[in-house]
Design an enzyme around this catalytic site. Structure first.
Site, mmCIF file in Angstrom:
data_model
loop_
_atom_site.group_PDB
_atom_site.id
_atom_site.type_symbol
_atom_site.label_atom_id
_atom_site.label_comp_id
_atom_site.label_asym_id
_atom_site.label_seq_id
_atom_site.Cartn_x
_atom_site.Cartn_y
_atom_site.Cartn_z
ATOM 1 N N LEU A 27 49.582 31.919 43.932
ATOM 2 C CA LEU A 27 48.663 32.749 43.161
ATOM 3 C C LEU A 27 48.943 32.634 41.666
ATOM 4 C CD1 LEU A 27 46.438 34.886 43.584
ATOM 5 C CD2 LEU A 27 48.247 36.603 43.387
ATOM 6 N N ASP A 28 47.905 32.409 40.864
ATOM 7 C CA ASP A 28 48.006 32.348 39.391
ATOM 8 C C ASP A 28 48.965 31.258 38.903
ATOM 9 O OD1 ASP A 28 46.337 34.527 39.480
ATOM 10 O OD2 ASP A 28 47.913 35.993 39.125
#
Lengths: 307, 307, 307, 307
Positions: free
Chosen positions: A249-250
């Site tokens: 994520l990210d």
């Protein structure tokens, strides 16, 4: 993926593109391989031998990894042979340098599926840009875990899919997304503030063809409520980041970023409002670059050739 | 114009505004007069005497002209008296300093009429911003000398007026615009790439309440086809200018401007495309400033208090 | 600190300042206190009662903390009484609202000490700006843990202090810095790429009057070699951050930040070069704001009133 | 001009350059000719045949004029033959396409002469950038119609020429400038706020190798006192323009431009101050591009390949 096959150009939403003439006239050649002397020469000779004229060319040698990246626009209007002949002739060049290569007719638009949640500003902006001819793409559908927003101004020809989501139905919902991607033959999936975390499986399925917009200037303020994090830290600028989706994520490869100045008087609500403008601008830029074959994944980073 | 009268707040198009609470809680006081010591003191004393709390204040003394400009936001939630009492008490302050002054309830939105021609990007952007809550305004209508564009996503409650135009019918068409302004009680008329030159009469009628977007960085490239002029000159940036409309074409007081870098490889068509983004951003900024009472005409210039 | 005492204006390094006339004519009043109705009124009344004219005023109510911040420029050229009389009269206002307040003659420059290490670009830029009149300050000295760089063009009147440093001599070196600050009566210590971490003691001693430039867009890339961190992550922009020094490294209240776009082709060396331009610009902006009393510490953040 | 001849690299003022290794390793090939298919192929084949590796390449086809421009960086570290051999082999390519071409050793710096008047900020900035290694050039001299400013920090090895000027002595003064250019073998003359208008003769003599900085965003505000013009018009941004000097004042081909936002509260003096920062940044960018062979005159415009 053989995109050279002479399909009629799919109609854009709106106005004419900046460049090029009829279908088939301009092709984009993209190349990736290990760097060594002679690549540019071999590519350009192959193009010249078929009577193509190079109208734009960019390249990058990554000294850290030894990889070579190239993007060439070729005008075939006065070409001796057909694009198919060029394609066949390119095969030996590709083999010689163990290239990952592709030739695409610029007039054949990429197929794009947009995923969205309750914040609609990025979706509305993509629709606007598609309408006015800023984004040359085939919009094959919009899917949301929320109901259809009012006043999208989206033509009936573009299907809207309501895919509601609960903790229990996540696997089925993700399967539905996967089916949508397959059935619509989407070349690109855009997470336009789609506020659900994809499973590792779905992220892998979409690898290299799924762009997310994160509402912070990464790597600062990962995770939830980045504008509130920014307010609490007292930064003097906020930003947004468009990146390829990965299972981390990210942490996916960054395609584009931008920021704006803020001041002490901007409360979190104002940051959210100002951020909307940055998010939609950054996302549109990344999508546009992708549609024009300017983005190459490069390990955990990207190579993005500027317009 | 007495805007203090307690009207119910008109509904915005979309999401909530950044600041303030219910109707009547926040008021904006704007003042203009000749500069002399004691103005700030008199204004703030009057506000304090009624129990109002100043939450934002900006001022400007124009040394060249001796004029004083002020904008104050006042929170009246804990006020002793009513806003009407405040208004009456302010009258003597205004008289003492020969002020041009106004008190406006922030929750009462200004009424906006948009004029457009064949280029719809600024209109679409205003609609988008109105939808997402970026622009707190009452959209009272859209008029065009062309037919209604498809897919505006505009609610049925907003009337669209088709006012076609020939050389012969210009007086009648302008009379129709004037009627629209009067009947809709528009506080602001936005020329969102309305490509017709207003008569001196109409320009005068709309003085101080009509904002135009010109697609160049004025004073460079006045008149027609500014992007082509920019291409021919070989400039390295293009821009847009939002200004009040006056009888002097492209000479009205400038409210906001912005620019972007371009390169030798941008043909006029690319400048037009890149310019769209600048135009809509600059126009929206100017409109927003006007809606929040941040713009004061000041001779051939403006005073614009930043957010 | 009583800055009102009528000292002769200390000579600037270079050209005249933008505003104001002779010494004593313009004063800056800065105020900080708990917010409540009537503050602006009391301050402006006090100014008006002495015949001062407010030429610039900014304020901020921090809703999260209930603190009020204000900066007012007052022209006393036509004042009835003296600035001392104003000061005495302001004391009761300050007491009434439990204000932290200050009145400073704009023509009396703040005294600045610069600390530097081997990277001299920020020092050279500060010297440049001081020379051309961009920064109205008294440069009371430059100290470095390295030898004096060639070609600084610094006048003989500004002492250069070589304070070499080893792990063993850190306490003595920090004591020397502290003595320099005290003896030079420095109002501000600028860490212009001073690459040594201050001890907690020294950081506390300099609290609120020491500005550091960090070569990343905080909170991204804290610590060492931020440009290499940025390169490794593949971000598309790099930045710099000017902040007050606290015992928590890279966590002090941020005063100013800025960024620039980079591309995949920028190697770490290019980031270092491009970063130099951002660093010196950001640091100069923060220093200038401080010199003009525009910066207020506000817990872990700052209030910075724009020019 | 034969720059290939193997001269020892002239020492830079300061730190190392971003790229490349020792002298002779990297060469820049610049090409200009009428566009037709096969140019890129011929150039890259010639490079490959000598064992050179293309590390950076940019090209532009001007559709309006049919001209083709190209800049290629070649790494010859692992080349089979010598650079001289490459040069000889390139001669036939150049002849075949009637090219205007050049091959330059990146480690051989261009020779730069700076002309200045009483405003020294651009000169000081060029000196700063030369010191820190931002501009890889040989500074062969500084000439001014004023006396030498204090504290330049310029090494004794760089001569300063005081060339005072009256209406009567203009021809002699211009003759002295011309002599300086010839004797110093300057490749580039920089007018760093040199406030004298060159005669047509001198402008012609310096054609294509003389860069001026004009303190406005051209074509707005040509001529004298542009910041005052900008103030009077009430624009919301000011800018600066670096351009080649031609006999037509302020009409030469533009190389680079930039701008900044201003507000109603900026008096002309503030514009002058803010403008200094824009001017020096824009001029340095243009000079840097020229030093790296990125600037091609193209009629009344320029082609500038970005870094």
């Amino acid at each position: 993926m053989d995109l050279v096959a002479v399909e009629p150009a799919r109609a854009a939403g709106g106005m004419a593109r900046d460049r090029g003439a009829g279908p088939g006239s301009t092709h984009v050649v993209t190349v990736q391989c290990d760097d060594r002397p002679g690549i540019v020469s071999a590519v350009s000779q192959c193009i010249a031998s078929q009577g193509g004229n190079i109208t734009e060319a960019q390249q990058f040698n990554d000294h850290a990894t030894g990889r070579f990246f190239m993007r060439v626009e070729v005008d075939f209007r006065n070409a001796r042979g057909s694009v198919d002949a060029f394609r066949r002739s390119f095969e030996s060049v590709g083999a010689e340098f163990s290239m990952d290569w592709r030739i695409r007719d610029r007039s054949v638009h990429k197929r794009v599926l947009v995923l969205v949640s309750q914040h609609e500003h990025c979706l509305r902006d993509l629709l606007y840009r598609w309408r006015v001819g800023d984004l040359s793409m085939d919009l094959v559908g919009v899917a949301s875990n929320h109901v259809r927003p009012a006043g999208l101004g989206m033509p009936d020809s573009v299907p809207f899919h309501h895919l509601p989501l609960t903790r229990e139905t996540r696997p089925q919902q993700e399967a539905a997304i996967r089916r949508l991607v397959e059935e619509s033959k989407a070349d690109l999936v855009v997470l336009a503030r789609y506020m659900q975390i994809l499973s590792d499986d779905l992220a892998r399925f979409l690898a290299g063809r799924c762009i997310n917009i994160h509402h912070s200037f990464l790597p600062g303020f990962k995770g939830a409520k980045p504008y509130h994090q920014a307010y609490d830290r007292g930064v003097k600028m906020i930003g947004a980041t468009a990146h390829f989706v990965t299972a981390d994520l990210d942490e996916g490869p960054i395609i584009h970023q931008d920021v704006e100045h803020i001041s002490h008087s901007d409360r979190p609500e104002a940051l959210v409002r100002k951020g909307r403008d940055i998010e939609r601008r950054v996302l549109a830029h990344a999508v546009r670059s992708f549609l024009e074959d300017r983005v190459f994944p490069n390990g955990g980073k990207t190579v993005v050739f500027a317009e």
